[in-house]
Design an enzyme around this catalytic site. Structure first.
Site, PDB file in Angstrom:
ATOM      1  N   CYS A  88       1.014  -0.970  -0.131  1.00  0.00           N
ATOM      2  CA  CYS A  88      -0.082   0.013  -0.088  1.00  0.00           C
ATOM      3  C   CYS A  88       0.868   1.237  -0.043  1.00  0.00           C
ATOM      4  CB  CYS A  88      -0.965  -0.300   1.067  1.00  0.00           C
ATOM      5  SG  CYS A  88      -2.278   1.230   1.075  1.00  0.00           S
ATOM      6  N   TYR A  89       0.912   2.009   1.089  1.00  0.00           N
ATOM      7  CA  TYR A  89       1.685   3.295   0.983  1.00  0.00           C
ATOM      8  C   TYR A  89       3.296   2.642   0.784  1.00  0.00           C
ATOM      9  CZ  TYR A  89       4.054   7.484   2.639  1.00  0.00           C
ATOM     10  OH  TYR A  89       4.705   8.804   2.525  1.00  0.00           O
ATOM     11  N   GLU A 181      -1.988  -8.997   4.477  1.00  0.00           N
ATOM     12  CA  GLU A 181      -1.875  -9.346   5.961  1.00  0.00           C
ATOM     13  C   GLU A 181      -3.229  -9.608   6.627  1.00  0.00           C
ATOM     14  OE1 GLU A 181      -0.546  -6.514   4.797  1.00  0.00           O
ATOM     15  OE2 GLU A 181      -1.100  -5.028   5.810  1.00  0.00           O
ATOM     16  N   ASP A 237       0.273 -13.256  30.984  1.00  0.00           N
ATOM     17  CA  ASP A 237       1.778 -12.679  30.677  1.00  0.00           C
ATOM     18  C   ASP A 237       2.659 -13.091  31.759  1.00  0.00           C
ATOM     19  OD1 ASP A 237       0.527 -11.990  28.540  1.00  0.00           O
ATOM     20  OD2 ASP A 237       0.468  -9.865  29.200  1.00  0.00           O
ATOM     21  N   SER A 239       2.315 -14.732  34.543  1.00  0.00           N
ATOM     22  CA  SER A 239       2.648 -16.456  34.832  1.00  0.00           C
ATOM     23  C   SER A 239       3.453 -17.089  33.934  1.00  0.00           C
ATOM     24  CB  SER A 239       0.794 -17.008  34.587  1.00  0.00           C
ATOM     25  OG  SER A 239      -0.052 -16.419  35.280  1.00  0.00           O
TER      26      SER A 239
END
Ligand code: XMP
Length: 523
Positions: A88-89, A181, A237, A239
């Site tokens: 794209c861009y 994506e 996270d 744990s």
């Protein structure tokens, strides 16, 4: 730049600010390719050379290359001899920088579009699309390429983008106007795979098993014989961080679980049990619920709540850390999105929506060095790592739970009574979700106790009780979210149970706000 890159073939993604740049990284990693996202303005050619990527992807972005001040890929990037894919861009800046032309167009394309494939032999399309095919893709563009740079040819076109897919096979430069994506481009993942594996020559050797072994080696190298403390919240996270550290350094690790009194029903028991029984990890269970409730008395402003809770965490941690002895390290479950978000696209400070992540001030205050073994991972990868570490599914698949806990699910002042009401409603809601087999389809679901009372009638009597709002969202990373589309029977059944079984609630509403414009939590 991280150590992981030196072990594996890797790709560099230069970010021009697209909302979906992180999805590029996910698609690549799903096919076993390690990659990193760098802001376009934080990468010069020397730095890129030192990083030794096998290829570069230029992301999409919100700007228009027709604006004189719009971003460009770093000078010299097209002379590195590396394969480059523009999205794209990224396509437009590639074309512009190589001598082609991009113009604004009246024929804008947003959402579903179709490309006509014009070639059979392009390595980018190998095994996916053949000449003559008419394929769905996802577009989001106003500008379009109108003249190709030298050496390029068209391999696909759409109604709004005559140069929707272009290639310079000799230099291995490829560019597409659409977004491979996103899931709405059905063969997008294979297109990226063609770029990384066939064109860049990546072997796809980045697996979670490999990551785990490397992470353990890195932790050992960093920590040596030092002591580490890790704040456990019961969330995925922290744990996974704790279990990984324990595997790496055994009893050099001490975990601290701060029971703020703002946890859900039975949460503290579950966390403490898991860590004591299953892992035998030294765990300090600090019950400071009285202190938290007292300090939060009379506080109703959301930011003051968050800051008060943050300050108390620091105080409790500080005090306890000293008792652990000479701990030199603090382990945190920082994830990759946190790392990338900390670099603002515009270079300026980004707006504070909420003061998240209340342990952010810890290291400075406590003079500890940080151990952040999950810094390179996305949330869903953390879950895969948890499974790799043998953690129980119930734990690994848990919905995220915010540091300030139920405090931010009770707009207005928090009291022990309100917390109790909310816990009961929340438990019923989650029970019903589990019973309906929906838990794993939902990113996060919770009840909110509103500071609004309404009139009702129960039995023959008048009631004047709280309203409970139910929230459930789908998301991939918590950055954007949609409300979960329950069927009405489910909602009716759950509302009836809550009203019948929880004294203090006489009305239930369902929140159908997406993010943006709402946030997931109410405060
Ligand atoms: P929002 O409400 O900003 O939340 O859309 C996005 C995700 O982050 C969680 N969240 C937090 N997590 N500390 C945390 O560790 C916090 O202060 C915090 N606030 C929100 C939220 O539950 C959601 O998953």
């Amino acid at each position: 730049m991280t150590d992981t890159s030196s072990f594996h073939d890797h790709i560099l993604i230069l970010d021009f600010g697209s909302q979906v740049t992180q999805l590029i990284a996910r698609r690549l990693r799903e096919s076993g390719v390690y990659c990193e996202i760098w802001p376009f303005n934080n990468a010069d050619v020397e730095k890129i050379k030192a990083y030794q990527p096998k290829g570069i992807i230029l992301s999409g972005g919100p700007c228009s290359v027709t604006d004189p001040d719009s971003p460009r890929a770093p000078d010299g990037i097209f002379d590195l001899g590396l394969p480059i894919l523009g999205i794209c861009y990224g396509q437009q800046t590639m074309v512009e920088q190589l001598g082609g032309k991009v113009e604004g167009s009246d024929h804008k394309e947003f959402g579903r579009a179709y490309v006509d494939v014009l070639e059979d032999n392009s390595p980018l399309l190998k095994g996916i699309w053949q000449k003559g095919a008419h394929e769905q893709v996802w577009m989001s563009h106003g500008d379009r390429v109108t003249k190709l740079p030298e050496g390029f040819h068209i391999i696909g076109k759409s109604d709004g983008a005559p140069f929707a897919m272009i290639a310079n096979e000799e230099k291995k430069f490829y560019a597409v106007q659409f977004h491979p994506e996103v899931v709405h481009t059905p063969h997008g993942k294979e297109l990226y795979r063609n770029f990384t594996h066939n064109i860049c020559g990546c072997s796809g050797d980045w697996t979670m098993a490999a990551f785990k072994e490397e992470a353990i080696a890195k932790i050992r190298a960093q920590v040596g014989t030092g002591k580490v403390i890790c704040g456990l919240s019961g969330g995925v996270d922290s744990s996974v961080t704790a279990v990984l550290l324990h595997e790496a350094i055994g009893d050099q690790l001490t975990c601290i679980y701060v029971d703020t009194g703002l946890m859900r029903a039975n949460e503290s028991d579950q966390v403490v049990k898991l860590f004591r029984d299953h892992y035998n990890i030294p765990l300090i269970h600090e019950d400071v619920s009285d202190l938290f409730l007292k300090e939060l008395e009379g506080v109703s402003d959301p930011e003051t709540k968050r800051k008060t809770i943050g300050r108390l965490f620091i105080e409790v941690f500080d005090k306890r850390a000293k008792e652990v002895g000479d701990a030199q390290f603090l382990a945190q479950g920082t994830l990759y999105p946190d790392v990338i978000e900390s670099v603002s696209f515009s270079g300026g400070p980004s707006v504070t929506i909420k003061s998240h992540h209340n342990v952010g001030g810890l290291p400075e205050r406590m003079n500890l060095k940080l151990v952040e073994p999950l810094r390179e991972l996305f949330k869903d990868e953390v879950r895969v790592l948890g499974v790799e570490l043998g953690m129980h599914e119930d734990f690994v698949k848990r919905h995220p739970f915010p540091g300030p806990g139920l405090a931010i699910r009770i707009p207005g002042e928090i009291t022990a009574e309100k917390l109790e009401i909310l816990r009961k409603a929340d438990t019923i809601y989650l029970e019903e979700i589990r019973k309906a087999g929906l838990y794993d389809a939902i990113w996060q679901a919770f009840a909110v106790l509103l500071p609004v009372k309404t009139v009702g009638v129960m039995g023959d009597g008048r009631t004047y009780d709280h309203v409970c709002a139910l929230r459930a969202v789908t998301s991939t990373d918590g950055m954007t979210a949609d409300y979960y589309h329950f069927d009405h029977e489910f909602l009716g059944r759950t509302a009836t149970r809550i009203i019948n079984e929880v004294r203090g609630i006489n009305r239930v509403v369902y929140d159908i706000t997406s993010k943006p414009p709402g946030t997931i939590e109410w405060e």
